[in-house]
Write an enzyme that holds these catalytic residues in place. Structure first.
Site, PDB file in Angstrom:
ATOM      1  N   HIS A 105      -2.613   9.326  -1.864  1.00  0.00           N
ATOM      2  CA  HIS A 105      -1.456   9.315  -0.854  1.00  0.00           C
ATOM      3  C   HIS A 105      -1.189  10.309   0.006  1.00  0.00           C
ATOM      4  O   HIS A 105      -0.156  10.785   0.261  1.00  0.00           O
ATOM      5  CB  HIS A 105      -0.101   8.905  -1.731  1.00  0.00           C
ATOM      6  CG  HIS A 105      -0.152   7.386  -2.266  1.00  0.00           C
ATOM      7  ND1 HIS A 105      -0.761   6.647  -2.084  1.00  0.00           N
ATOM      8  CD2 HIS A 105       0.846   7.122  -3.422  1.00  0.00           C
ATOM      9  CE1 HIS A 105      -0.497   5.652  -2.761  1.00  0.00           C
ATOM     10  NE2 HIS A 105       0.242   5.854  -3.765  1.00  0.00           N
ATOM     11  N   HIS A 179       5.632   1.956   0.612  1.00  0.00           N
ATOM     12  CA  HIS A 179       5.521   2.113  -0.828  1.00  0.00           C
ATOM     13  C   HIS A 179       6.695   1.426  -1.605  1.00  0.00           C
ATOM     14  O   HIS A 179       7.174   2.013  -2.530  1.00  0.00           O
ATOM     15  CB  HIS A 179       5.274   3.352  -1.512  1.00  0.00           C
ATOM     16  CG  HIS A 179       4.331   3.421  -2.929  1.00  0.00           C
ATOM     17  ND1 HIS A 179       4.843   3.006  -4.112  1.00  0.00           N
ATOM     18  CD2 HIS A 179       3.123   3.894  -3.081  1.00  0.00           C
ATOM     19  CE1 HIS A 179       3.946   2.956  -4.935  1.00  0.00           C
ATOM     20  NE2 HIS A 179       2.885   3.531  -4.135  1.00  0.00           N
ATOM     21  N   GLU A 313       1.828  -3.257  -0.974  1.00  0.00           N
ATOM     22  CA  GLU A 313       1.495  -2.146   0.057  1.00  0.00           C
ATOM     23  C   GLU A 313       0.555  -2.814   0.601  1.00  0.00           C
ATOM     24  O   GLU A 313      -0.893  -2.779   0.473  1.00  0.00           O
ATOM     25  CB  GLU A 313       1.062  -1.119  -0.868  1.00  0.00           C
ATOM     26  CG  GLU A 313       1.983  -0.353  -1.812  1.00  0.00           C
ATOM     27  CD  GLU A 313       1.152   0.691  -2.737  1.00  0.00           C
ATOM     28  OE1 GLU A 313       0.692   1.827  -2.113  1.00  0.00           O
ATOM     29  OE2 GLU A 313       1.248   0.633  -3.935  1.00  0.00           O
TER      30      GLU A 313
END
Length: 349
Positions: A105, A179, A313
């Protein structure tokens, strides 16, 4: 449309502001400048009871300390990059790793950890928060100074539109997502296993070691990954498929088959009557079911149960830079990155 704002604290010496957008249907969306993060989405159920239908921390300090990614803007690159290494236009790059030997991420100080600037626009039909930030050259090991705008728009038709725009002064990678975790029951202590999912996808990406994509796209037909005709999410937690057993549910990329005018996914909860339809121009949606319980922090004063929420996502396929056939997430100086995802909220009586 109504708009309000509140200063909720400071991070990195900057004030963090939360903005709330409210439409005539009783839906309100709150997002803060820390991480361009959505922190509340209030929605009535079929009986008119209004509850928060996303996972959110109890305080700003909790977001900073625990970094759960709840509702945050993820980047520069969502998901994992194998060994934090990739080749870009013939040059080898090593970005900062933060999950074992891989990057997750965007690295330890990804876009979700920045305090963004924000402007608000409102009209009779919609209201928007426009978040902007500069991710400097070398941040988390990435080349190029990246200028990013993420806009959240709430409409009178109960749509939450997320739009992304980015430019760079050097070739770099960019594959953002949001997210947000949904729990349409409105009860953090009620797992999402009885939610229904319909998904326009016939293939999913296999996970290999360390939850990295193996590079294989597998057919969904005949597996717990086939939601083309709809089904309960419980199939992922209760099934014996080696891929669901590997992560105790879903943490998988699904390749989307876009049909014009049709939602790419529909998530619904029969008991509350709430549903969300997802539309996106992205190739893929990564679905994660909060597969483990958490006791190091609380939500609404309670520890976080297993399967407390589900993410949808939208993004390019993860680790695309290292997987042949997964697409190109390179952004060059003469290009403008743009993407859009829409979540439409409805209530059935």
């Amino acid at each position: 449309m109504k708009v309000s704002e509140t200063i909720i604290g400071q991070v990195h010496g900057k004030e963090v502001v939360a903005y709330t957008l409210t439409n005539p249907n009783g839906i309100s969306l709150t997002a803060m400048t820390y991480g361009a993060t959505i922190t509340e989405l209030l929605m009535p159920d079929k009986n008119g009871k209004t509850e928060n239908v996303i996972l959110a921390m109890d305080s700003l300090d909790d977001y900073v300390t625990h970094r759960p990614y709840y509702g945050a803007t993820i980047g520069r690159v969502a998901g994992r990059i194998t060994k934090g290494a990739f080749d870009l236009d013939g040059t080898a790059h090593q970005v900062v790793v933060n999950e074992g030997g891989n990057q997750l991420h965007g690295g330890p100080t990804g876009l979700d950890t920045l305090v963004w600037d924000a402007e608000v626009q409102a009209s009779a039909d919609e209201a928007s928060i426009h978040f902007t930030t500069i991710d400097e050259d070398g941040a988390n090991g990435y080349p190029g100074t990246l200028s990013v705008t993420v806009s959240y728009t709430l409409t009178s038709d109960s749509e939450w539109k997320i739009t992304y725009r980015a430019t760079t002064d050097q070739a770099t990678l960019f594959n953002p997502t949001n997210h947000v975790y949904f729990n349409l029951s409105g009860d953090i202590n009620k797992p999402i296993l009885q939610h229904d999912l319909q998904l326009n996808s016939a293939a999913f990406a296999e996970l290999g070691d360390e939850n990295l994509p193996s590079g294989a796209l597998l057919p969904a037909e005949g597996t717990p990954f086939d939601f083309r005709s709809g089904g309960k999410l419980s199939v992922a937690a209760e099934g014996s498929h080696p891929q669901t057993r590997k992560v105790a549910g879903f943490d998988h990329p699904f390749l989307l088959q876009h049909d014009e005018g049709q939602p790419d996914a529909i998530l619904s909860d029969t008991e509350s009557g709430r549903s969300v339809k997802m539309f996106t121009d992205q190739d893929c949606v990564v679905i994660f079911m909060h597969n483990g319980a958490v006791d190091k922090y609380t939500i609404a004063g309670s520890p976080v149960i297993q399967y407390a929420g589900i993410t949808l996502e939208t993004q390019a396929l993860p680790d695309a830079v290292n997987q042949e056939g997964f697409g190109d997430i390179t952004l060059h100086p003469d290009e403008v990155y743009s993407a859009e995802t829409i979540y439409k909220f409805e209530v059935q009586n």
